[in-house]
Design a protein around this motif. Structure first.
Motif, short mmCIF file in Angstrom:
data_model
loop_
_atom_site.label_atom_id
_atom_site.label_comp_id
_atom_site.label_asym_id
_atom_site.label_seq_id
_atom_site.Cartn_x
_atom_site.Cartn_y
_atom_site.Cartn_z
N ALA A 40 1.01 -0.90 0.54
CA ALA A 40 0.05 -0.34 -0.14
C ALA A 40 1.16 1.22 -0.07
N THR A 41 1.63 1.13 0.84
CA THR A 41 3.01 2.53 0.88
C THR A 41 3.75 3.04 -1.04
N LEU A 42 3.54 1.31 -1.47
CA LEU A 42 4.47 2.00 -3.01
C LEU A 42 2.94 2.99 -3.73
N LEU A 382 11.88 -0.12 2.16
CA LEU A 382 11.43 -0.76 1.61
C LEU A 382 11.86 -2.05 0.97
N TYR A 383 13.14 -1.07 0.31
CA TYR A 383 14.58 -2.25 -0.03
C TYR A 383 14.71 -3.47 1.03
N TRP A 384 14.66 -2.39 1.69
CA TRP A 384 15.77 -3.93 3.30
C TRP A 384 14.93 -4.85 3.32
N TRP A 402 19.71 2.83 -9.65
CA TRP A 402 18.91 4.48 -10.87
C TRP A 402 17.72 4.61 -9.43
N HIS A 403 17.12 4.64 -9.06
CA HIS A 403 16.46 4.58 -8.78
C HIS A 403 16.44 5.63 -7.32
N PHE A 404 18.17 5.75 -6.83
CA PHE A 404 18.38 6.25 -5.98
C PHE A 404 18.83 7.70 -6.08
N TRP A 405 19.57 7.76 -7.68
CA TRP A 405 20.13 8.49 -8.22
C TRP A 405 19.13 10.02 -8.77
N LEU A 470 10.41 3.39 -11.37
CA LEU A 470 11.83 2.35 -11.05
C LEU A 470 11.27 1.54 -9.61
N MET A 471 10.69 2.49 -8.63
CA MET A 471 10.84 0.91 -7.33
C MET A 471 10.24 -0.41 -7.83
#
Length: 833
Positions: A40-42, A382-384, A402-405, A470-471
């Motif tokens: 739901a967060t995403l 979320l990635y963790w 890529w999402h980070f940048w 992307l995420m």
């Protein structure tokens, strides 16, 4: 604690296994609720970012709403903020709480049923907001726009969440509560208090209500709530998230336990005082805003203590940041926390706030915190979590990088131009030439100057949204690779014994001082806090006391000291038609673009007229001071323009005011006013203190008479009394929302200069509130002369700047009744947009 693995169908209760003299209980963690909240967060995050991008586009391309009222900036902006705060950040908080609490307590959540009710109840609330806000169903209070039935649902769902969390603490198998749990407790307690007291209303219908507070008190309560919603919904739970997930990702313990204690209690006690700094130079008592400033400055130190505690947790693990996208998100998120918590206290300083308030500087500040701190901490979490809750490898670390940048560049491209825009606005609004005249007298000049920055923001927002997409792809592909059946690990741990001996009190570390000094040294070693950490109920009570005491010290004097809101004898309640028009103003979200608060700053009194007085707002439920100026201030709007000007302005604002970014509001003259709703709203206002008498029985008739008079003035100015509806049939303008809104706008700011009320009910006759634009110019001039000669005797608050008053009144008299021609350049309602 021992563990074993079973299939997904095995969710054992706390069954006992005897090992020697110790009975071990078996339990498993509920990761399904974590998966639900994470998903739901995403989803809601992408919705929030997309709506934000649409809103940004509407600022530079107002025609993109296609004339549809539910796609206008005023209605969509609250949808964006609510989606970002309560849908995206809210679901992230719950995912973090449900995952970490179970592991920190060595206990499954107390009730799977309550967890599920919490999840589905919260999603229903979000959907309700997504439906009602674009329909114009709103309270107009920032971050608290939702109407009373939804507010009740929020309270019920929050209690369910709080009960489930508290009972999990009570049934825990870990003796002492870890720091993350402290921050969760503060969040649950304080958000409940804020939500309840800020949303006390009198219903005026199934989806309409009026705040029990008015004017100054309502503004104070709103920013007590609004600032602390940021504190206890967007700060403390994310600090709890930081204290749990950052050490996990870095595989390092928290840098300093003692710094955690100082950080926590300082925030809990100090933060709650800081809200009034949002009200500098307004009609709020100066002592209140000054107190808010002092505590805001004090907040800088504990906030940076938390940032330092987070960043130094990475000691010995900085090399991991280069390759681990989770740590990348956490490091930048914590850095943005530090930036935002430095800038916030700086913006609370009066001299800085005088420049920044109502400008886009505030927007940049808020988004630096929301996107950088809340957004990046959520993405890192979320990635963790993904490999752990889906029991598979993350689909692509490269995509996460890529999402980070993309996100980082997107944030910078968003906030830097908007910082520039805010500074540009503030400086242009206060610019004077050598003769003492405003360099930019027309508000729209400042709007046109910052449009390039608004375009740059769109690029930044697009990049941030692209990163989130992307995420979403990475998330989906990770989910698709999950095992057919999740493995459920069953743990065993001993229950907490009823008897427990605390460690002995630490000895003083200093000699040669008074006993008081030794006791202070013992206290500073925080042994007492270690005792509290095993007592969740006592801990919760002390948090509650800290919040309530701090709140009471500010709130009680604001309400009880009469001099905070001096009476103005000429201020009267709105007529029934004006009350209906005010509701339309609220429904259309005009408060998102316009303030109704002229500060006692020379540049503002020169631009808008006499500064606003506290006593002018005693019938404003809720207040409409606003927090941003995309268009000019409307506090002295009444009588500046003719009825015809307003009608034409609704139809085509950019034609009337070149460069305006106001959307078309032609639908107002196509939509009939529901006169049947007026009596219930008049009765609600009466319950809140408006001295209505005849209006209670004759509200509809009085509204119709005032509407007819406004249309009569409109016809005398060269327009028609009818318009053609979408079905080709004629519509009487006197029956439309447009006339009601004009009645309200023509009333704004005129009471300060009105003649003294008669002995009868101040609102008993419609003529007592006849909009100045409906008078002839000579009549208006005579009324203004009377007001000038009598205002000092009839008002407790007197006009401070006689020259500004005379100029403003003469300008009003010259424009009244002049029709369209002479006022095209003026700062009419939403004219600067």
């Amino acid at each position: 604690m021992s563990e074993m693995v079973i299939g997904e169908t095995g969710h054992p209760a706390a069954r006992g296994t005897k090992t020697g003299a110790v009975v071990l209980e078996s339990f498993s963690y509920d990761d399904q609720i974590v998966r639900m909240f994470a998903t739901a967060t995403l989803i809601w995050g992408i919705v929030a970012f997309l709506v934000g991008l649409i809103v940004a586009v509407l600022l530079v391309l107002p025609w993109a709403s296609f004339g549809l009222p539910y796609l206008s900036f005023g209605r969509l902006r609250p949808l964006h903020t609510n989606a970002a705060i309560f849908a995206f950040a809210g679901n992230a908080i719950f995912a973090a709480v449900y995952y970490s609490t179970q592991r920190l307590c060595k206990a499954r959540m107390w009730s799977d049923l309550l967890s599920a009710v919490h999840f589905w109840g919260w999603q229903l609330i979000i959907v309700s907001a997504a439906v009602t806000l674009p329909l114009g169903i709103t309270q107009s209070k920032e971050y608290a726009e939702l109407e009373w039935p939804i507010d009740l649902a929020i309270a019920v769902v929050w209690v369910i969440f709080g009960l489930n969390f508290t009972m999990t603490l009570v049934k825990r198998r870990e003796r002492h509560m870890y720091v993350a749990l402290w921050f969760y407790i503060a969040t649950i307690v304080t958000v409940a208090i804020l939500h309840i007291f800020n949303n006390l209303v009198v219903p005026a219908g199934i989806l309409k209500s009026y705040s029990i507070y008015a004017g100054v008190q309502d503004a104070f309560m709103q920013w007590w709530y609004g600032h602390n919603a940021v504190a206890f919904f967007l700060t403390t739970p994310f600090l709890g998230l930081m204290y749990y997930f950052l050490p996990k990702a870095a595989e390092r313990p928290v840098f300093s336990y003692k710094l955690s204690i100082i950080h926590f209690w300082s925030l809990v006690f100090i933060y709650i005082w800081a809200g009034p700094h949002h009200l500098h130079y307004t009609a709020t008592p100066a002592w209140a805003s000054s107190l808010g400033m002092v505590f805001s400055l004090m907040l800088w130190m504990p906030s940076w203590g938390g940032m330092i505690n987070g960043l130094l947790t990475l000691r010995g693990a900085w090399h991991k940041v280069a390759t681990d996208p989770v740590l990348k998100f956490f490091v930048v998120g914590i850095t943005f926390y530090g930036m935002a918590t430095f800038e916030g206290p700086m913006l609370s300083i009066k001299s800085v706030n005088a420049l920044s308030h109502y400008t886009d500087w505030t927007i940049a500040h808020v988004h630096a915190g929301a996107l950088g701190w809340n957004g990046f901490m959520t993405f890192g979490m979320l990635y963790w979590l993904l490999p752990r809750i889906f029991q598979t490898k993350l689909f692509s670390t490269k995509l996460a990088t890529w999402h980070f940048w993309l996100g980082t560049i997107g944030i910078l491209l968003y906030i830097v131009p908007i910082y520039v825009a805010g500074l540009t606005q503030g400086l242009m609004w206060r610019a004077f030439d050598g003769q003492g005249n405003l360099v930019y007298p027309q508000f729209v000049q400042t709007v046109n100057a910052i449009k390039p920055m608004w375009w740059a923001r769109i690029i930044g927002g697009s990049l941030f949204l692209a990163g989130a997409l992307l995420m979403a792809y990475n998330y989906l592909m990770t989910w698709l690779s999950r095992p057919r059946t999740y493995q459920v690990t069953v743990y065993q741990a001993a229950p907490l014994s009823a008897e427990y001996a605390d460690a002995p009190a630490p000895a003083p570390r200093i000699d040669g001082v008074l006993d008081a000094g030794k006791r202070l040294d013992v206290w500073l070693q925080a042994g007492w806090h270690r005792v509290w950490e095993r007592m969740p109920i006592r801990f919760t009570v002390w948090v509650t006391i800290a919040v309530l005491v701090a709140s009471a010290f500010e709130i009680i004097p604001t309400f009880l000291i009469r001099s905070n809101v001096p009476t103005i004898a000429t201020v009267k309640p709105y007529t029934p038609l004006e009350l209906a028009g005010r509701d339309i103003y609220v429904a259309e979200g005009c408060y998102n673009c316009h303030s109704q608060m002229i500060r006692p700053i020379f540049a503002e009194t020169e631009r808008y007229g006499e500064y606003s007085k506290a006593g002018e707002f005693v019938y404003d439920h809720p207040f409409q001071w606003g927090s941003r100026r995309i268009g000019p201030d409307l506090a002295r709007q009444g009588g500046k323009n003719s009825v015809l000007w307003h009608i034409e302005h609704f139809r085509n604002p950019s034609e009337l005011v070149k460069g305006s970014v106001m959307p078309v509001y032609a639908h107002l003259e196509q939509t009939k006013l529901n006169f049947k709703e007026i009596p219930s709203r008049v009765w609600a206002a009466k319950m809140l203190g408006a001295p209505y008498q005849a209006e209670l029985d004759n509200g509809i008739t009085m509204a119709q008479e005032q509407a007819a008079k406004l249309v009569q003035d409109l016809v005398s100015q060269g327009s028609k009394a009818q318009v053609t509806g979408p079905d080709g049939q004629p519509i009487e303008l006197a029956e439309t929302q447009a006339i009601a809104l004009i009645a309200y706008l023509q009333r704004l700011g005129t009471d300060l200069y009105a003649s003294p009320p008669a002995a009868s009910s101040p609102a008993a006759a419609p003529t007592a509130a006849t909009p100045p634009a409906a008078e002839s110019a000579p009549a208006a001039s005579r009324a203004n002369e009377d007001a000038r000669s009598q205002s000092e005797a009839t008002a407790t608050e007197t006009v401070a700047d006689t020259a500004a008053e005379t100029t403003g009144l003469n300008a009003k008299a010259e424009t009244v009744g002049e029709g369209l021609g002479l006022t095209v350049e003026s700062t009419g309602p939403m004219g600067g947009q």
